[in-house]
Design a protein around this motif. Structure first.
Motif, PDB file in Angstrom:
ATOM      1  N   SER A   1       0.908  -1.562   0.175  1.00  0.00           N
ATOM      2  CA  SER A   1      -0.057   0.088   0.164  1.00  0.00           C
ATOM      3  C   SER A   1       0.737   1.278  -0.055  1.00  0.00           C
ATOM      4  O   SER A   1       2.020   1.169   0.887  1.00  0.00           O
ATOM      5  CB  SER A   1      -0.692  -0.003   1.031  1.00  0.00           C
ATOM      6  OG  SER A   1      -1.943  -1.027   1.148  1.00  0.00           O
ATOM      7  N   ILE A   2       0.260   2.566  -0.691  1.00  0.00           N
ATOM      8  CA  ILE A   2       1.011   3.499  -0.937  1.00  0.00           C
ATOM      9  C   ILE A   2       0.591   4.330  -0.312  1.00  0.00           C
ATOM     10  O   ILE A   2      -0.977   4.867  -0.620  1.00  0.00           O
ATOM     11  CB  ILE A   2       1.715   3.671  -2.313  1.00  0.00           C
ATOM     12  CG1 ILE A   2       2.587   3.270  -2.833  1.00  0.00           C
ATOM     13  CG2 ILE A   2       1.821   5.437  -1.871  1.00  0.00           C
ATOM     14  CD1 ILE A   2       2.992   3.568  -4.374  1.00  0.00           C
TER      15      ILE A   2
ATOM     16  N   PHE B   1       4.208  -1.523  -9.728  1.00  0.00           N
ATOM     17  CA  PHE B   1       4.036  -2.500  -9.019  1.00  0.00           C
ATOM     18  C   PHE B   1       3.340  -3.660  -9.439  1.00  0.00           C
ATOM     19  O   PHE B   1       3.107  -4.597  -9.458  1.00  0.00           O
ATOM     20  CB  PHE B   1       3.450  -2.373  -7.440  1.00  0.00           C
ATOM     21  CG  PHE B   1       4.672  -1.663  -6.694  1.00  0.00           C
ATOM     22  CD1 PHE B   1       5.333  -1.915  -6.829  1.00  0.00           C
ATOM     23  CD2 PHE B   1       4.310  -0.618  -5.779  1.00  0.00           C
ATOM     24  CE1 PHE B   1       7.059  -1.026  -6.154  1.00  0.00           C
ATOM     25  CE2 PHE B   1       5.034   0.393  -5.243  1.00  0.00           C
ATOM     26  CZ  PHE B   1       6.152  -0.496  -5.046  1.00  0.00           C
ATOM     27  N   GLN B   2       1.926  -3.120 -10.511  1.00  0.00           N
ATOM     28  CA  GLN B   2       1.132  -3.735 -10.696  1.00  0.00           C
ATOM     29  C   GLN B   2       1.507  -4.529 -12.145  1.00  0.00           C
ATOM     30  O   GLN B   2       1.582  -5.997 -12.926  1.00  0.00           O
ATOM     31  CB  GLN B   2      -0.300  -2.866 -11.201  1.00  0.00           C
ATOM     32  CG  GLN B   2      -1.027  -2.491 -10.363  1.00  0.00           C
ATOM     33  CD  GLN B   2      -2.244  -1.151 -10.914  1.00  0.00           C
ATOM     34  OE1 GLN B   2      -2.346  -0.807 -11.840  1.00  0.00           O
ATOM     35  NE2 GLN B   2      -3.244  -1.805 -10.779  1.00  0.00           N
ATOM     36  N   GLU B   3       2.439  -3.717 -12.568  1.00  0.00           N
ATOM     37  CA  GLU B   3       3.310  -4.582 -13.827  1.00  0.00           C
ATOM     38  C   GLU B   3       4.172  -5.892 -13.264  1.00  0.00           C
ATOM     39  O   GLU B   3       4.374  -7.013 -14.538  1.00  0.00           O
ATOM     40  CB  GLU B   3       3.651  -3.137 -14.755  1.00  0.00           C
ATOM     41  CG  GLU B   3       2.532  -2.524 -16.290  1.00  0.00           C
ATOM     42  CD  GLU B   3       3.563  -1.401 -16.336  1.00  0.00           C
ATOM     43  OE1 GLU B   3       4.461  -1.288 -16.907  1.00  0.00           O
ATOM     44  OE2 GLU B   3       3.325  -0.173 -16.654  1.00  0.00           O
TER      45      GLU B   3
ATOM     46  N   VAL C   1       2.802  -6.953  -8.366  1.00  0.00           N
ATOM     47  CA  VAL C   1       1.887  -6.964  -6.774  1.00  0.00           C
ATOM     48  C   VAL C   1       1.006  -6.781  -6.992  1.00  0.00           C
ATOM     49  O   VAL C   1       1.108  -5.212  -7.521  1.00  0.00           O
ATOM     50  CB  VAL C   1       3.294  -6.076  -6.700  1.00  0.00           C
ATOM     51  CG1 VAL C   1       3.280  -6.208  -4.878  1.00  0.00           C
ATOM     52  CG2 VAL C   1       4.936  -7.050  -6.836  1.00  0.00           C
ATOM     53  N   ASP C   2      -0.069  -6.636  -5.667  1.00  0.00           N
ATOM     54  CA  ASP C   2      -1.242  -5.952  -5.484  1.00  0.00           C
ATOM     55  C   ASP C   2      -0.721  -4.883  -4.542  1.00  0.00           C
ATOM     56  O   ASP C   2      -0.184  -5.159  -4.037  1.00  0.00           O
ATOM     57  CB  ASP C   2      -2.163  -7.348  -4.814  1.00  0.00           C
ATOM     58  CG  ASP C   2      -3.107  -6.518  -4.177  1.00  0.00           C
ATOM     59  OD1 ASP C   2      -3.233  -5.656  -4.482  1.00  0.00           O
ATOM     60  OD2 ASP C   2      -4.073  -7.292  -3.182  1.00  0.00           O
ATOM     61  N   CYS C   3      -1.400  -3.630  -4.911  1.00  0.00           N
ATOM     62  CA  CYS C   3      -1.104  -2.801  -5.130  1.00  0.00           C
ATOM     63  C   CYS C   3      -2.432  -2.049  -4.461  1.00  0.00           C
ATOM     64  O   CYS C   3      -2.816  -1.062  -5.689  1.00  0.00           O
ATOM     65  CB  CYS C   3       0.045  -1.828  -5.250  1.00  0.00           C
ATOM     66  SG  CYS C   3       0.544  -0.118  -4.498  1.00  0.00           S
ATOM     67  N   ASN C   4      -2.227  -1.300  -3.032  1.00  0.00           N
ATOM     68  CA  ASN C   4      -3.501   0.223  -3.010  1.00  0.00           C
ATOM     69  C   ASN C   4      -2.494   1.480  -3.170  1.00  0.00           C
ATOM     70  O   ASN C   4      -1.458   1.527  -2.694  1.00  0.00           O
ATOM     71  CB  ASN C   4      -4.327  -0.087  -2.328  1.00  0.00           C
ATOM     72  CG  ASN C   4      -5.007  -1.044  -2.160  1.00  0.00           C
ATOM     73  OD1 ASN C   4      -5.461  -1.760  -3.330  1.00  0.00           O
ATOM     74  ND2 ASN C   4      -5.651  -2.009  -1.322  1.00  0.00           N
TER      75      ASN C   4
END
Length: 385
Positions: free
Chosen positions: A7-8, A29-31, A34-37
């Motif tokens: 998470s950011i 991160f998506q590319e 990685v799961d990132c909010n």
């Protein structure tokens, strides 16, 4: 092993450096799978609509000082492996929220500026911000890691703020998004200065504040146009507007200086200008400089504390002059404007250097550091098992 969850945490998407930095990291991160909010204090429907491909969570609070318990609730609900807060005040919120929530989330602090100078000069009249470094001194060591955007940034934390360097620390530059910049830089400019190429145009993009030392740039520009024709565009808004406008009148150069305020698309100016200058008294890793280089602008910076000199690698990728020296800055601007081959050389160097700041490359560096923190934590857990 379950997929990594990041998470950011930052304030909003309504302008400023973090409007570019944070979405670029999430996209990277998506590319990388990685799961990132992206966690924001608040966002309007119009702002959210600009990023339909990003997973954004809003805490629905207006101020950082009210965000602690909302962040606690977020950590309890989402349980990310790592949270990456930025800038400085969110680092403190995230560390406190971790302990109040009881979450196993690791907090990797993100430091974006030379804080001792930011607090003592830029915020010296704001009592609550002047004393924030003291709170940082006793809070930061409870983080799990720290990413600084320049070596000077980390040195400042350790040597000036006396933050105990007992947690892992790493220097990673801010990211840029070249495809996005390329698209936006092609939008047309209607201002008459760009309709002909008779007189070269110098551009800077900066908040009108003490840190940016725009008074020194204006004085250097006055010396420059005494030797060769030029025009100056200052993109940005801030508390020193009236002082800077007065200085332009005092130097009798107001006809050659345009201050249009904040522009959501400065990239078209960066791409078409003859020279981009950042004359700051200190910086972290200035996004405007990195983006100007990605747009192919030849650049001049000062050797001030922070990351500017690292970005241009001490003169390899852009000219560098002594800070707060209007004569030296003017001499370099005249040289760049009157030597076409020199300008073209630094345009090429800018493009070359900017490839290293691509968001995917920077996201990989973040991810490597995040994994090293988790690996160290898991090893320590086994040691105590």
């Amino acid at each position: 092993m379950s997929p990594l969850k990041l998470s950011i945490l930052t304030h909003s998407l309504n302008g400023g450096a973090f409007t570019n930095i944070c979405p670029a990291l999430v996209r990277g991160f998506q590319e990388l799978g990685v799961d990132c909010n992206l966690v924001l204090l608040h966002a309007t429907p119009e702002e959210l609509a600009q990023y339909p491909d990003l997973p954004i969570v809003t805490l629905n609070v207006k101020r950082t000082s009210f965000s602690l318990w909302a962040t606690v609730r977020y950590l309890k609900e989402y349980q990310p492996d790592i949270i990456l807060p930025m800038p400085w005040y969110f680092n403190i919120v995230a560390i406190w929220a971790k302990y109040l929530s009881g979450a196993k989330t690791k907090v990797i602090i993100g430091e974006q500026n030379v804080i001792s100078l930011e607090a003592s000069i830029e915020h010296r009249d704001k009592l609550h911000l002047r004393f924030l470094p003291i709170l940082m001194r006793y809070t930061y060591p409870h983080g799990d890691g720290l990413i600084g955007v320049a070596s000077d940034v980390i040195t400042d934390l350790v040597e000036e703020l006396k933050i105990v360097a007992k947690i892992p620390m790493r220097v990673i530059f801010n990211p840029s998004n070249p495809p996005r910049l390329q698209k936006l830089s092609q939008e047309p400019i209607t201002h008459p200065w760009f309709q002909t190429s008779d007189i070269p145009v110098i551009v800077t993009a900066a908040r009108l504040a003490k840190q940016k030392q725009l008074d020194n740039l204006i004085r250097a520009f006055a010396k420059t146009i005494a030797q060769t024709p030029a025009r100056l565009i200052i993109l940005g808004e801030g508390p020193l507007r009236s002082e800077l406008e007065h200085l332009c009148r005092e130097l009798n150069i107001e006809a050659s200086v345009w201050m249009p305020g904040y522009d959501p698309n400065p990239y078209r100016y960066m791409a078409q200008c003859d020279l981009f200058v950042l004359a700051s008294a200190w910086e972290g890793s200035p996004v405007a400089l990195q983006e100007a280089m990605a747009c192919g602008a030849a650049v001049i910076v000062t050797d001030a504390p922070g990351g500017m000199k690292d970005i241009v690698e001490y003169g390899k990728y852009g000219m560098m002059v002594k800070t707060n020296n209007a004569d030296a800055l003017a001499q370099s601007m005249v040289e760049m404007l009157t030597k076409p081959e020199l300008k073209e050389h630094f345009r090429h160097q800018s493009k070359l250097r900017s490839q290293e700041f691509h968001y995917l490359n920077i996201s990989k560096q973040y991810l490597d550091f995040c994994r090293s923190i988790l690996t160290t934590s898991h090893s320590q857990s086994k040691d105590f098992a």
